[in-house]
Design a protein around this motif. Structure first.
Motif, mmCIF file in Angstrom:
data_model
loop_
_atom_site.group_PDB
_atom_site.id
_atom_site.type_symbol
_atom_site.label_atom_id
_atom_site.label_comp_id
_atom_site.label_asym_id
_atom_site.label_seq_id
_atom_site.Cartn_x
_atom_site.Cartn_y
_atom_site.Cartn_z
ATOM 1 N N LYS A 165 0.699 -0.993 -0.357
ATOM 2 C CA LYS A 165 -0.269 -0.367 -0.499
ATOM 3 C C LYS A 165 0.718 1.386 0.023
ATOM 4 O O LYS A 165 0.895 2.147 -0.962
ATOM 5 N N ASN B 150 2.332 2.122 -3.347
ATOM 6 C CA ASN B 150 1.978 2.594 -4.258
ATOM 7 C C ASN B 150 1.712 3.552 -4.097
ATOM 8 O O ASN B 150 1.149 3.850 -5.554
ATOM 9 N N THR C 162 2.139 5.817 -8.147
ATOM 10 C CA THR C 162 1.344 6.651 -8.214
ATOM 11 C C THR C 162 1.556 8.056 -8.096
ATOM 12 O O THR C 162 1.370 8.085 -9.528
#
Length: 400
Positions: free
Chosen positions: A180, A183, A187
């Motif tokens: 997470k 990510n 992003t």
């Protein structure tokens, strides 16, 4: 009383439950993506700046090619030699023969980067009345890019080093807690690469090592944003130089040609008339010969200011040559005669002009007026009619 959970978990504790390879690959990919995005953005801005520099040089050497004057051509490209990042300039005539060349005396700081950013010279044709009379070629070098590349590489290496230290211990558990936050970084990198979102930043992730990594990435993004701002500013300066006369700050011939085409299209669509005034100083050479070039420059600056002051806000004025000016009076009132427009200009420039040495000088002008669409429906016809009127006015002034 319940125990308060720790607000931050060290990456070393979390990575004890994950594979080293997965984490290192994800962070390396995000760092590489940001570096590639920065290289792509810098190349685009570098290309645009070289193109604007070539256009500025084309304007500067146009008169020299017309009169076959290499000395004037060197003076025309001289402003470009002070722009960082330009390695070589070459002006060729309409047959492709070299006319003037210049090479930077400074060595290329990173010759391996130059082929990547500037594989070919930027070539712009030099035009006169719609005909190509020569070409100017501009070669770039890496002098304006080395700082960014150096910082980018150091920041990328720092990111990978921090990650490598935090991912020594491996495990397979708690995969979601690791993927997470990574990510989030990916992003940000994805938005930067695809959408040039240099305003994006990695938010605090609650993990000490990843927050350090996010800080390094944010620092790199700050550098990219700074380079972007610098490139935008330099592009704006070059664009202004390419369309304005450096002495009088008036629009130049290129800006006038574009403005005249727009005025013709707009007047034709509205069914209105406008006037084109060709203005030429009668005795400017005498000012240069008697008082020097500094005085001549002062006369041109004052003359341009008086021409602009005699026009309305909707009108347009440009300097298209040494002592030649063009004005567009648009729209033209139905009861305004061409002689009245010419007399307005003559009256505006008639008062004495103060020179740098304390002397004064009176300048006189010859004015030719062409009316759209009475004297022509296109740019060439209007310029021809206005030019003929100016020469007729000059002959009349000489006979008095």
């Amino acid at each position: 009383m319940t125990e308060r959970p720790s607000s931050r978990t060290t990456l070393q504790k979390l990575l004890s439950r994950f594979h080293f390879g997965i984490t290192l690959f994800a962070v390396a990919l995000s760092g590489l993506t940001i570096l590639l995005a920065g290289v792509a953005a810098l190349r685009g801005y570098a290309d645009r700046n070289m193109e604007l520099a070539a256009q500025l040089g084309a304007y500067g050497v146009e008169p020299a090619l017309v009169f076959n004057d290499p000395t004037a051509a060197r003076e025309g490209i001289e402003p470009l030699t002070r722009i960082p990042g330009i390695a070589k300039l070459r002006v060729s005539d309409d047959r492709g023969r070299p006319f003037v060349e210049w090479a930077s005396p400074n060595a290329d700081p990173a010759p391996l980067l130059t082929p990547l950013f500037f594989p070919h010279p930027f070539t712009v044709p030099v035009q006169r009345n719609g005909s190509v009379i020569g070409r100017i070629e501009v070669w770039g070098d890496s002098s304006t890019l080395t700082d960014y590349v150096r910082i980018g590489l150091l920041a990328g290496l720092a990111c990978l080093f921090v990650t490598a230290l935090g991912t020594i211990a491996l495990a397979r558990r708690f995969e979601y807690e690791l993927v997470k936050p990574l990510n989030e970084i990916a992003t940000v990198a994805h938005d930067v690469r695809l959408h040039r979102r240099f305003d994006k930043r990695v938010q605090p992730l609650g993990i000490a090592e990843l927050d350090r990594l996010g800080g390094d990435i944010n620092a790199l993004l700050d550098e990219l944003a700074g380079w972007q701002g610098t490139m935008e500013s330099e592009r704006a300066v070059l664009a202004h130089r390419a369309s304005h006369d450096p002495l009088t700050a008036m629009p130049n011939r290129a800006a006038f040609d574009e403005q005249l085409a727009q005025r013709i299209a707009a007047a034709g669509a509205r069914g209105e008339r406008f006037a084109l005034l060709f203005i030429d100083a009668d005795n400017f050479k005498a000012a240069n010969d008697s008082f020097g070039h500094a005085a001549g420059d002062a006369v041109l600056v004052a003359l341009s200011a008086r021409i602009k002051d005699s026009l309305r806000a909707t009108d347009f004025a440009a300097r298209i040559g040494g002592d030649e000016f063009i004005a567009i009076v648009d729209p033209l009132d139905a009861d305004t005669a061409a002689d009245a427009l010419a007399n307005r200009i003559r009256t505006a420039v008639a008062p004495p002009i103060a020179l740098p040495g304390g002397d004064s000088y009176r300048i006189a002008v010859s004015v030719g007026v062409a009316i759209y669409p009475d004297d022509g429906g296109d740019a060439i016809a209007l310029l021809t009619a206005a030019d003929a009127g100016m020469y007729a006015d000059k002959l009349t002034n000489r006979s008095k």
